[in-house]
Design a protein around this motif. Structure first.
Motif, PDB file in Angstrom:
ATOM      1  N   ARG A 248       7.597  -9.379 -31.774  1.00 35.14           N
ATOM      2  CA  ARG A 248       6.530  -8.379 -31.595  1.00 35.14           C
ATOM      3  C   ARG A 248       5.137  -8.917 -31.938  1.00 35.14           C
ATOM      4  O   ARG A 248       4.452  -8.382 -32.810  1.00 35.14           O
ATOM      5  N   PRO A 249       4.702  -9.963 -31.221  1.00 37.82           N
ATOM      6  CA  PRO A 249       3.361 -10.502 -31.479  1.00 37.82           C
ATOM      7  C   PRO A 249       2.279  -9.542 -30.992  1.00 37.82           C
ATOM      8  O   PRO A 249       2.537  -8.676 -30.153  1.00 37.82           O
ATOM      9  N   ASP A 250       1.079  -9.715 -31.552  1.00 39.31           N
ATOM     10  CA  ASP A 250      -0.081  -8.967 -31.055  1.00 39.31           C
ATOM     11  C   ASP A 250      -0.550  -9.542 -29.730  1.00 39.31           C
ATOM     12  O   ASP A 250      -0.993  -8.830 -28.841  1.00 39.31           O
ATOM     13  N   VAL A 251      -0.485 -10.891 -29.655  1.00 40.52           N
ATOM     14  CA  VAL A 251      -1.006 -11.625 -28.493  1.00 40.52           C
ATOM     15  C   VAL A 251      -0.002 -12.691 -28.100  1.00 40.52           C
ATOM     16  O   VAL A 251       0.573 -13.365 -28.955  1.00 40.52           O
ATOM     17  N   ILE A 252       0.168 -12.861 -26.794  1.00 41.18           N
ATOM     18  CA  ILE A 252       0.997 -13.944 -26.266  1.00 41.18           C
ATOM     19  C   ILE A 252       0.083 -14.872 -25.491  1.00 41.18           C
ATOM     20  O   ILE A 252      -0.598 -14.442 -24.556  1.00 41.18           O
ATOM     21  N   VAL A 253       0.046 -16.131 -25.912  1.00 40.73           N
ATOM     22  CA  VAL A 253      -0.713 -17.162 -25.209  1.00 40.73           C
ATOM     23  C   VAL A 253       0.265 -17.815 -24.249  1.00 40.73           C
ATOM     24  O   VAL A 253       1.271 -18.389 -24.671  1.00 40.73           O
ATOM     25  N   LEU A 254      -0.019 -17.713 -22.960  1.00 46.50           N
ATOM     26  CA  LEU A 254       0.984 -17.988 -21.939  1.00 46.50           C
ATOM     27  C   LEU A 254       0.470 -18.938 -20.869  1.00 46.50           C
ATOM     28  O   LEU A 254      -0.530 -18.648 -20.209  1.00 46.50           O
ATOM     29  N   ASP A 255       1.164 -20.052 -20.712  1.00 43.81           N
ATOM     30  CA  ASP A 255       0.847 -20.993 -19.635  1.00 43.81           C
ATOM     31  C   ASP A 255       1.249 -20.366 -18.304  1.00 43.81           C
ATOM     32  O   ASP A 255       2.226 -19.618 -18.229  1.00 43.81           O
ATOM     33  N   ILE A 256       0.500 -20.669 -17.266  1.00 45.64           N
ATOM     34  CA  ILE A 256       0.848 -20.154 -15.940  1.00 45.64           C
ATOM     35  C   ILE A 256       1.888 -21.047 -15.271  1.00 45.64           C
ATOM     36  O   ILE A 256       2.891 -20.569 -14.767  1.00 45.64           O
ATOM     37  N   GLY A 257       1.647 -22.358 -15.263  1.00 43.89           N
ATOM     38  CA  GLY A 257       2.476 -23.273 -14.485  1.00 43.89           C
ATOM     39  C   GLY A 257       3.693 -23.780 -15.221  1.00 43.89           C
ATOM     40  O   GLY A 257       3.708 -24.900 -15.719  1.00 43.89           O
ATOM     41  N   MET A 258       4.735 -22.952 -15.298  1.00 41.06           N
ATOM     42  CA  MET A 258       5.986 -23.370 -15.929  1.00 41.06           C
ATOM     43  C   MET A 258       7.091 -23.356 -14.891  1.00 41.06           C
ATOM     44  O   MET A 258       7.092 -22.517 -13.992  1.00 41.06           O
ATOM     45  N   ALA A 259       8.035 -24.271 -15.030  1.00 40.26           N
ATOM     46  CA  ALA A 259       9.171 -24.348 -14.116  1.00 40.26           C
ATOM     47  C   ALA A 259      10.081 -23.141 -14.331  1.00 40.26           C
ATOM     48  O   ALA A 259      10.146 -22.574 -15.412  1.00 40.26           O
ATOM     49  N   GLY A 260      10.773 -22.761 -13.281  1.00 39.79           N
ATOM     50  CA  GLY A 260      11.731 -21.664 -13.384  1.00 39.79           C
ATOM     51  C   GLY A 260      11.065 -20.311 -13.272  1.00 39.79           C
ATOM     52  O   GLY A 260      11.126 -19.664 -12.243  1.00 39.79           O
ATOM     53  N   MET A 261      10.417 -19.876 -14.340  1.00 35.59           N
ATOM     54  CA  MET A 261       9.728 -18.593 -14.370  1.00 35.59           C
ATOM     55  C   MET A 261       8.287 -18.866 -14.785  1.00 35.59           C
ATOM     56  O   MET A 261       8.028 -19.270 -15.912  1.00 35.59           O
ATOM     57  N   ASN A 262       7.338 -18.655 -13.865  1.00 36.39           N
ATOM     58  CA  ASN A 262       5.944 -18.963 -14.203  1.00 36.39           C
ATOM     59  C   ASN A 262       5.346 -17.869 -15.096  1.00 36.39           C
ATOM     60  O   ASN A 262       5.945 -16.821 -15.316  1.00 36.39           O
TER      61      ASN A 262
END
Length: 136
Positions: A54-68
């Motif tokens: 349950r984070p406040d913020v998720i820092v998320l890469d766009i270009g990932m294999a499988g599920m972007n």
């Protein structure tokens, strides 16, 4: 006089990138102002971690294999996650920024500006304010 920043003021952050070096760099940039609750390398693991940590913020890469990152963000919203999403990516195109917003992203940081922009973007996201890297 009490400290102006308590641990409860510090955003709880989950960092997601399929590149180990980028995970380490992002975590290092954020550790002074955030509580890093997790660092994971793929979309399915990110979805599980978001629900359990349950984070406040998720820092998320766009270009990932499988599920972007766009797919991860959309599934987070579908699952009821209230975490704000800050995308971080090498893509500086307006089309990517629009797509990030369309799946609920509030922040957008280009990786060349990681050191300067990631912590401010996360702080803005916790306050529910948008942030986009300057000088894209």
């Amino acid at each position: 006089m009490p400290s102006s920043t308590t641990s409860s003021d510090r955003p709880r952050v989950l960092v997601v990138d399929d590149n180990e070096e980028m995970l380490s760099r992002a975590s290092a940039v954020l550790k002074s102002g955030c509580v890093i609750v997790g660092a994971v390398k793929d979309g399915p693991t990110a979805l599980k971690a978001a629900l359990s940590l349950r984070p406040d913020v998720i820092v998320l890469d766009i270009g990932m294999a499988g599920m972007n990152g766009f797919e991860v963000a959309a599934r987070l919203r579908e699952s009821g996650s209230t975490a704000e999403v800050v995308f971080f990516t090498v893509h500086a195109d307006d089309e990517f920024i629009a797509a990030a917003r369309a799946v609920g992203g509030i922040g957008y940081v280009v990786k060349p500006r990681l050191a300067a922009d990631l912590l401010p973007a996360v702080r803005e996201a916790k306050a529910h304010r948008p942030f986009v890297s300057a000088g894209r």
